[in-house]
Design a protein around this motif. Structure first.
Motif, PDB file in Angstrom:
ATOM      1  N   LEU A   1     -20.538  -0.518  18.915  1.00  0.00           N
ATOM      2  CA  LEU A   1     -19.327   0.125  18.085  1.00  0.00           C
ATOM      3  C   LEU A   1     -19.105   1.453  18.160  1.00  0.00           C
ATOM      4  O   LEU A   1     -20.115   2.182  18.170  1.00  0.00           O
ATOM      5  N   GLN A   2     -17.923   1.823  18.314  1.00  0.00           N
ATOM      6  CA  GLN A   2     -17.529   3.282  18.754  1.00  0.00           C
ATOM      7  C   GLN A   2     -18.211   4.272  17.471  1.00  0.00           C
ATOM      8  O   GLN A   2     -18.482   5.450  18.207  1.00  0.00           O
ATOM      9  N   PHE A   3     -18.234   3.861  16.418  1.00  0.00           N
ATOM     10  CA  PHE A   3     -18.639   4.630  15.428  1.00  0.00           C
ATOM     11  C   PHE A   3     -19.489   3.742  14.582  1.00  0.00           C
ATOM     12  O   PHE A   3     -19.180   2.661  14.133  1.00  0.00           O
ATOM     13  N   ALA A   4     -20.784   4.237  13.841  1.00  0.00           N
ATOM     14  CA  ALA A   4     -21.355   3.438  12.961  1.00  0.00           C
ATOM     15  C   ALA A   4     -20.984   3.240  11.873  1.00  0.00           C
ATOM     16  O   ALA A   4     -21.024   2.031  11.245  1.00  0.00           O
ATOM     17  N   ASP A   5     -19.740   3.898  11.228  1.00  0.00           N
ATOM     18  CA  ASP A   5     -18.961   3.574  10.075  1.00  0.00           C
ATOM     19  C   ASP A   5     -18.230   2.286  10.320  1.00  0.00           C
ATOM     20  O   ASP A   5     -17.983   1.564   9.143  1.00  0.00           O
ATOM     21  N   PHE A   6     -18.038   1.667  11.519  1.00  0.00           N
ATOM     22  CA  PHE A   6     -17.175   0.702  11.820  1.00  0.00           C
ATOM     23  C   PHE A   6     -17.907  -0.704  11.251  1.00  0.00           C
ATOM     24  O   PHE A   6     -17.254  -1.877  11.480  1.00  0.00           O
ATOM     25  N   ILE A   7     -19.483  -0.448  11.165  1.00  0.00           N
ATOM     26  CA  ILE A   7     -20.098  -1.782  10.864  1.00  0.00           C
ATOM     27  C   ILE A   7     -19.492  -2.339   9.707  1.00  0.00           C
ATOM     28  O   ILE A   7     -19.737  -3.713   9.352  1.00  0.00           O
ATOM     29  N   PHE A   8     -18.740  -1.738   8.588  1.00  0.00           N
ATOM     30  CA  PHE A   8     -18.383  -2.451   7.663  1.00  0.00           C
ATOM     31  C   PHE A   8     -17.304  -3.222   8.083  1.00  0.00           C
ATOM     32  O   PHE A   8     -16.998  -4.242   7.293  1.00  0.00           O
ATOM     33  N   THR A   9     -16.518  -3.252   9.011  1.00  0.00           N
ATOM     34  CA  THR A   9     -15.723  -4.241   9.634  1.00  0.00           C
ATOM     35  C   THR A   9     -16.218  -5.424   9.749  1.00  0.00           C
ATOM     36  O   THR A   9     -15.619  -6.552   9.748  1.00  0.00           O
ATOM     37  N   ALA A  10     -17.213  -5.323  10.633  1.00  0.00           N
ATOM     38  CA  ALA A  10     -18.364  -6.329  10.950  1.00  0.00           C
ATOM     39  C   ALA A  10     -19.178  -6.700   9.910  1.00  0.00           C
ATOM     40  O   ALA A  10     -20.239  -7.533  10.266  1.00  0.00           O
TER      41      ALA A  10
ATOM     42  N   GLN B   1     -35.643 -21.727  14.415  1.00  0.00           N
ATOM     43  CA  GLN B   1     -35.375 -22.674  15.510  1.00  0.00           C
ATOM     44  C   GLN B   1     -35.032 -21.905  16.770  1.00  0.00           C
ATOM     45  O   GLN B   1     -34.864 -22.560  17.834  1.00  0.00           O
ATOM     46  N   PHE B   2     -34.366 -20.786  16.347  1.00  0.00           N
ATOM     47  CA  PHE B   2     -33.663 -19.844  17.643  1.00  0.00           C
ATOM     48  C   PHE B   2     -34.146 -18.571  17.346  1.00  0.00           C
ATOM     49  O   PHE B   2     -34.349 -18.198  16.198  1.00  0.00           O
ATOM     50  N   THR B   3     -33.844 -17.635  18.330  1.00  0.00           N
ATOM     51  CA  THR B   3     -33.984 -16.357  18.213  1.00  0.00           C
ATOM     52  C   THR B   3     -32.496 -15.571  18.160  1.00  0.00           C
ATOM     53  O   THR B   3     -31.581 -16.316  18.542  1.00  0.00           O
ATOM     54  N   LEU B   4     -32.400 -14.240  17.773  1.00  0.00           N
ATOM     55  CA  LEU B   4     -30.967 -13.688  17.826  1.00  0.00           C
ATOM     56  C   LEU B   4     -31.516 -12.286  18.352  1.00  0.00           C
ATOM     57  O   LEU B   4     -31.380 -11.309  17.606  1.00  0.00           O
ATOM     58  N   PRO B   5     -31.566 -12.184  19.646  1.00  0.00           N
ATOM     59  CA  PRO B   5     -31.822 -10.976  20.377  1.00  0.00           C
ATOM     60  C   PRO B   5     -30.660 -10.175  20.683  1.00  0.00           C
ATOM     61  O   PRO B   5     -30.171 -10.177  21.930  1.00  0.00           O
ATOM     62  N   VAL B   6     -30.031  -9.457  19.471  1.00  0.00           N
ATOM     63  CA  VAL B   6     -28.876  -8.836  19.423  1.00  0.00           C
ATOM     64  C   VAL B   6     -29.148  -7.277  19.254  1.00  0.00           C
ATOM     65  O   VAL B   6     -29.884  -7.004  18.172  1.00  0.00           O
ATOM     66  N   VAL B   7     -28.460  -6.476  20.207  1.00  0.00           N
ATOM     67  CA  VAL B   7     -28.749  -4.861  19.802  1.00  0.00           C
ATOM     68  C   VAL B   7     -27.596  -4.421  19.316  1.00  0.00           C
ATOM     69  O   VAL B   7     -26.472  -4.565  20.036  1.00  0.00           O
ATOM     70  N   VAL B   8     -27.102  -3.955  18.117  1.00  0.00           N
ATOM     71  CA  VAL B   8     -25.920  -3.271  18.119  1.00  0.00           C
ATOM     72  C   VAL B   8     -26.228  -1.681  17.971  1.00  0.00           C
ATOM     73  O   VAL B   8     -26.718  -1.058  17.121  1.00  0.00           O
ATOM     74  N   ARG B   9     -25.296  -1.074  18.945  1.00  0.00           N
ATOM     75  CA  ARG B   9     -25.623   0.263  19.104  1.00  0.00           C
ATOM     76  C   ARG B   9     -24.500   1.129  18.172  1.00  0.00           C
ATOM     77  O   ARG B   9     -23.537   0.632  18.226  1.00  0.00           O
ATOM     78  N   LEU B  10     -25.209   2.023  17.234  1.00  0.00           N
ATOM     79  CA  LEU B  10     -24.256   2.535  16.339  1.00  0.00           C
ATOM     80  C   LEU B  10     -24.198   4.049  16.347  1.00  0.00           C
ATOM     81  O   LEU B  10     -25.172   4.899  15.752  1.00  0.00           O
ATOM     82  N   PRO B  11     -23.123   4.622  16.955  1.00  0.00           N
ATOM     83  CA  PRO B  11     -23.110   6.163  17.217  1.00  0.00           C
ATOM     84  C   PRO B  11     -22.998   6.723  15.987  1.00  0.00           C
ATOM     85  O   PRO B  11     -22.027   6.532  14.918  1.00  0.00           O
ATOM     86  N   THR B  12     -23.988   7.355  15.353  1.00  0.00           N
ATOM     87  CA  THR B  12     -23.982   7.808  13.778  1.00  0.00           C
ATOM     88  C   THR B  12     -23.927   9.303  13.675  1.00  0.00           C
ATOM     89  O   THR B  12     -24.132  10.067  14.537  1.00  0.00           O
ATOM     90  N   GLY B  13     -23.595   9.773  12.550  1.00  0.00           N
ATOM     91  CA  GLY B  13     -23.756  11.309  11.973  1.00  0.00           C
ATOM     92  C   GLY B  13     -22.687  12.142  12.474  1.00  0.00           C
ATOM     93  O   GLY B  13     -21.643  11.686  13.118  1.00  0.00           O
ATOM     94  N   VAL B  14     -22.905  13.523  11.933  1.00  0.00           N
ATOM     95  CA  VAL B  14     -21.460  14.284  12.270  1.00  0.00           C
ATOM     96  C   VAL B  14     -21.452  14.821  13.834  1.00  0.00           C
ATOM     97  O   VAL B  14     -22.472  14.897  14.394  1.00  0.00           O
ATOM     98  N   VAL B  15     -20.463  15.198  14.024  1.00  0.00           N
ATOM     99  CA  VAL B  15     -20.243  15.537  15.413  1.00  0.00           C
ATOM    100  C   VAL B  15     -19.169  16.653  15.780  1.00  0.00           C
ATOM    101  O   VAL B  15     -18.844  16.970  16.927  1.00  0.00           O
ATOM    102  N   GLY B  16     -18.804  17.254  14.446  1.00  0.00           N
ATOM    103  CA  GLY B  16     -17.940  18.358  14.728  1.00  0.00           C
ATOM    104  C   GLY B  16     -16.518  18.170  14.290  1.00  0.00           C
ATOM    105  O   GLY B  16     -15.688  18.317  15.194  1.00  0.00           O
TER     106      GLY B  16
END
Length: 337
Positions: A92-101, A119-134
């Protein structure tokens, strides 16, 4: 990137935090054909911050998939792909967008394995660019990792160094459970030594003692680790020896390492960029006081972001999160200096 030998004899290279993330993705995609990437502009453009640059050329568009601006689809599609046997890593381009999902993250990813009796696994990684950046503004700069801690079923990684950025991401990709990976945007260009071995992993739930000390324990994550270390340098000149602990993951949390440090230093401060109220600092403070109350010689202190939306002005933005000066002043107050 400069090569050198580590103290263990394995080869290390100095590289940036962002480059370490790119290498982790490439190594895991070479290791396991089931691993694929998905997100907005991650293909030809290499992602909004350039961290997937070069991957589409090596692995092709079937494994580095550009998507529409649709976080619901990105995370929901990852859940479906994982159910079908793939190992998706989505950005997700910015961690803030996690609220949309939010439904896909906090309901589907977090709960489905439990609801279906494992009964199954869920091997999902969600990369979340976080914090201030200027100056990215209030909707693109939040630190929301505490929200993820509150939902059982999710693991939460918060790397603060290039080595941990690589090692934790590789561990996350190999995990059978969903992982929210909060990578700090302001650290992308920070450089450090990173082991070269493709087998290098950083285990979850194992805190790092970033600096040993005997008088005060500071627990910090992300960008705040660097600032806590700078504050520790200044405090040492005044005879206060600070132990800085970087948890590396918040779920699982290595509370044993934090308690052991507090039993040695008898004082605890938690520093985080997120808003003060109901931040993870409060949770750490509560757990330490439950387990080591009689080891404390002073109340647990929190140095945190202000309870305000983050300003877009870069100067005001910095005023809204902990500074080195603020950490030093708080530490002196703990000792009533």
């Amino acid at each position: 990137m400069t090569a050198k030998q580590s103290v263990t004899g394995s080869t290390e290279r100095v590289m940036g935090y962002g480059r370490a993330i790119n290498e982790a993705l490439a190594e895991e995609m070479r290791r396991d054909d089931r691993v694929f990437l998905m997100g907005q502009d991650i293909g030809k453009l290499g992602g909004v911050f350039g961290l997937t640059r070069g991957l589409i050329e090596e692995f092709g568009p079937s494994r580095v998939r550009d998507t529409a601006i649709n976080e619901t689809f990105i995370v929901g599609g990852a859940a479906g792909a994982a159910l079908a046997g793939a190992v998706p890593v989505v950005e997700l381009q910015f961690a803030d967008f996690i609220f949309t999902a939010a439904d896909e993250v906090f309901h589907k990813l977090a709960k489905w394995r439990y609801m279906h009796g494992g009964q199954f696994t869920l091997p999902v990684v969600v990369r979340l660019p976080t914090g201030v950046v200027g100056g990215a503004g209030a909707e693109h700069s939040q630190s929301i990792e505490t929200l993820a801690m509150h939902v059982p079923g999710l693991k939460v990684a918060v790397p603060a160094t290039p080595a941990d950025a690589k090692g934790l991401l590789k561990t996350a990709i190999r995990d059978a459970n969903p992982v929210l990976y909060f990578e700090h945007k302001s650290l992308y260009r920070v450089k450090g030594a990173v082991p070269e071995s493709p087998d290098f992993l950083v285990p979850f739930g194992s805190a790092r003692i970033a600096r040993p000390g005997s008088d005060l324990t500071i627990v910090a994550t992300g960008l705040m680790v660097e600032r806590a270390l700078a504050a520790a340098d200044r405090l040492a000149a005044q005879g206060i020896h600070v132990e800085v602990i970087d948890p590396r993951t918040l779920v699982p949390l290595d509370i044993d390492a934090i308690v052991a440090s507090v039993e040695k230093t008898h004082r605890l401060m938690v520093v985080h960029e997120a808003s003060r109220t109901a931040g993870f600092g409060a949770e750490i403070a509560a757990q330490v006081q439950e387990r080591a109350f009689f080891a404390l010689d002073a109340p647990v202190w929190r140095v945190c972001g202000s309870d305000t939306p983050l300003p877009q002005d870069p100067v005001l933005e910095q005023a809204a999160i902990p500074s080195v000066d603020e950490i030093v002043r708080a530490a002196l107050a703990v000792f009533k200096i």
